[in-house]
Design a protein around this motif. Sequence first.
Motif, PDB file in Angstrom:
ATOM      1  N   TYR A 113       0.829  -1.210   0.000  1.00 30.64           N
ATOM      2  CA  TYR A 113       0.000   0.000   0.000  1.00 30.64           C
ATOM      3  C   TYR A 113       0.862   1.259   0.000  1.00 30.64           C
ATOM      4  N   THR A 114       1.868   1.302   0.868  1.00 35.75           N
ATOM      5  CA  THR A 114       2.705   2.492   0.993  1.00 35.75           C
ATOM      6  C   THR A 114       3.545   2.707  -0.258  1.00 35.75           C
ATOM      7  N   GLU A 115       4.086   1.642  -0.822  1.00 37.41           N
ATOM      8  CA  GLU A 115       4.859   1.782  -2.054  1.00 37.41           C
ATOM      9  C   GLU A 115       3.971   2.245  -3.208  1.00 37.41           C
ATOM     10  N   THR A 116       2.720   1.793  -3.222  1.00 38.89           N
ATOM     11  CA  THR A 116       1.779   2.254  -4.250  1.00 38.89           C
ATOM     12  C   THR A 116       1.508   3.743  -4.097  1.00 38.89           C
ATOM     13  N   LEU A 117       1.277   4.188  -2.867  1.00 37.41           N
ATOM     14  CA  LEU A 117       1.053   5.620  -2.625  1.00 37.41           C
ATOM     15  C   LEU A 117       2.263   6.446  -3.053  1.00 37.41           C
ATOM     16  N   ALA A 118       3.456   5.944  -2.777  1.00 34.73           N
ATOM     17  CA  ALA A 118       4.670   6.683  -3.138  1.00 34.73           C
ATOM     18  C   ALA A 118       4.784   6.829  -4.655  1.00 34.73           C
ATOM     19  N   ALA A 127       7.090  19.494 -10.587  1.00 31.91           N
ATOM     20  CA  ALA A 127       8.536  19.353 -10.797  1.00 31.91           C
ATOM     21  C   ALA A 127       9.319  20.039  -9.691  1.00 31.91           C
ATOM     22  N   GLY A 128      10.349  19.336  -9.201  1.00 32.13           N
ATOM     23  CA  GLY A 128      11.247  19.904  -8.208  1.00 32.13           C
ATOM     24  C   GLY A 128      10.740  19.880  -6.781  1.00 32.13           C
ATOM     25  N   MET A 129       9.575  19.307  -6.550  1.00 29.58           N
ATOM     26  CA  MET A 129       8.991  19.312  -5.211  1.00 29.58           C
ATOM     27  C   MET A 129       9.146  17.940  -4.570  1.00 29.58           C
ATOM     28  N   HIS A 130       9.368  17.911  -3.257  1.00 26.01           N
ATOM     29  CA  HIS A 130       9.398  16.644  -2.534  1.00 26.01           C
ATOM     30  C   HIS A 130       8.033  16.377  -1.913  1.00 26.01           C
ATOM     31  N   GLY A 131       7.770  15.127  -1.583  1.00 24.60           N
ATOM     32  CA  GLY A 131       6.464  14.750  -1.050  1.00 24.60           C
ATOM     33  C   GLY A 131       6.588  14.025   0.273  1.00 24.60           C
ATOM     34  N   HIS A 168      13.285   7.826  -5.945  1.00 23.95           N
ATOM     35  CA  HIS A 168      13.960   9.126  -6.011  1.00 23.95           C
ATOM     36  C   HIS A 168      14.935   9.171  -7.186  1.00 23.95           C
ATOM     37  N   GLN A 169      15.719   8.101  -7.323  1.00 19.54           N
ATOM     38  CA  GLN A 169      16.678   8.036  -8.424  1.00 19.54           C
ATOM     39  C   GLN A 169      15.982   8.018  -9.780  1.00 19.54           C
ATOM     40  N   LYS A 170      14.846   7.370  -9.840  1.00 18.43           N
ATOM     41  CA  LYS A 170      14.119   7.208 -11.105  1.00 18.43           C
ATOM     42  C   LYS A 170      13.368   8.467 -11.512  1.00 18.43           C
ATOM     43  N   THR A 171      12.732   9.142 -10.537  1.00 20.90           N
ATOM     44  CA  THR A 171      11.812  10.239 -10.859  1.00 20.90           C
ATOM     45  C   THR A 171      12.353  11.618 -10.503  1.00 20.90           C
ATOM     46  N   GLY A 172      13.357  11.667  -9.634  1.00 15.70           N
ATOM     47  CA  GLY A 172      13.849  12.953  -9.151  1.00 15.70           C
ATOM     48  C   GLY A 172      13.060  13.497  -7.977  1.00 15.70           C
ATOM     49  N   HIS A 173      12.010  12.789  -7.568  1.00 15.75           N
ATOM     50  CA  HIS A 173      11.184  13.230  -6.445  1.00 15.75           C
ATOM     51  C   HIS A 173      11.548  12.447  -5.192  1.00 15.75           C
ATOM     52  N   CYS A 174      11.883  13.160  -4.134  1.00 12.88           N
ATOM     53  CA  CYS A 174      12.149  12.528  -2.846  1.00 12.88           C
ATOM     54  C   CYS A 174      10.839  12.442  -2.072  1.00 12.88           C
ATOM     55  N   ILE A 175      10.447  11.224  -1.711  1.00 15.66           N
ATOM     56  CA  ILE A 175       9.230  11.000  -0.935  1.00 15.66           C
ATOM     57  C   ILE A 175       9.638  10.615   0.488  1.00 15.66           C
ATOM     58  N   HIS A 176       9.153  11.360   1.469  1.00 13.90           N
ATOM     59  CA  HIS A 176       9.454  11.101   2.876  1.00 13.90           C
ATOM     60  C   HIS A 176       8.338  10.259   3.492  1.00 13.90           C
ATOM     61  N   LEU A 177       8.686   9.195   4.169  1.00 15.33           N
ATOM     62  CA  LEU A 177       7.720   8.411   4.930  1.00 15.33           C
ATOM     63  C   LEU A 177       7.761   8.884   6.378  1.00 15.33           C
TER      64      LEU A 177
END
Length: 402
Positions: A113-118, A127-131, A168-177
């Motif tokens: 579930y969490t990986e799907t949300l990410a 673009a350029g924003m972290h989540g 993060h490496q693939k999309t450039g977006h850093c997602i924080h859990l």
Amino acid sequence: MQLHHHCHLTYCTNIHPGEEWSPFFEALQHSLPQVKSRFCPDQPMGVGLRLSAVAAHTLARDPAALSIFQQWLNQNQLYVFTINGFPYGKFHGAPVKQAVYQPDWTTPERVVYTETLATLLAALLPAGMHGSISTVPVGFKPDLLAQGKLETAVQNLLKVAAALYHLHQKTGHCIHLALEPEPGCFLETTSETVDFFNTHLFSEGALERWRERVFDARGGDEKDRKSLSLASLKQYLGVCLDTCHAAVMYESSRAAAEMLVEAGVPIHKVQLSSALQVHKVDDVTRTKLASFAEGVYLHQSNIRENNNTEFFLDLPEALAAVQSHQELRSHFHVPVFFQSVDGLGTTQADLIEFLAAQNDNIYSTHLEVETYTFGVLPEPLKTATSEDSIARELDWVLERLR
């Protein structure tokens, strides 16, 4: 809405019903533009998205539906920057209580579930924003007592942290859990939270296990592994500080934030909320409190006398035990603009203190008002539409962040 220092302010859409994607999207289409027109008509507004597991998996399997949603967001000057990944299943119209903590971090379902949300959040982020994704604080405390349960949960959290690194490496977006401490859960207090992170997630052993998971998929030599520092891991794991939850445990939200910062535990998200509070319970306030003891959500409560506290899993049990001279706080998210509610107090003062400190210290750049209880407030308090109330909450917070 973007504020100073790259901070973003929104509200959590877990207030809107709909577990399946289609009815939930209809609820968003109805409510989000109304809130935006009242709160920030002339600039983009952030969205704190809540997706059930069913809705998330629907969007993940249907690129066309995801594209339609993204187009609608763009057309309405809306952007998603955070997701509430705490409630997995049904959240409205039926008893939720402690079922909200299931599946917990000992299960593969929570991982998927969490990986799907990410993945969805990375696709929706500008673009350029972290989540950020807020999540269960490991699990309901009694469910984590069996031998081996905690280690399983830790391994699952490190597994998701590795998946977030690759995303993060693939999309450039850093997602924080962001694990969200809550009364009655494995992580209840700030001190417990600091101890858990520094003992189980940010230890040398945990860092090495995370490095192994990161490189399992693509190899890498020893130099590559060592390049992944503890600071790298902290990009993907941290805390969601809920000010209502802290207040119910008789913690200062400001002090909790400072303790986390001092201990090196990142606050990736803050949920701005207030709890019910009665300084000295009497017959009148006892009766009024009973009207908040509804059957859908869990209202963990703490009774205090002379700095000694007694915890109860739900409000009815606390009301049966509280004495007339004692203080009571209960986990009922009341609108943040209320200093008092029908003659009952709230922990608004704690929230005001936190917001003043946030202005100076920027504990987190992701701020989300979370009052999901408009639908279960006692009838005399239902005096406005939820959209009006949400906009009023956001205006109230914004005034204190300026």
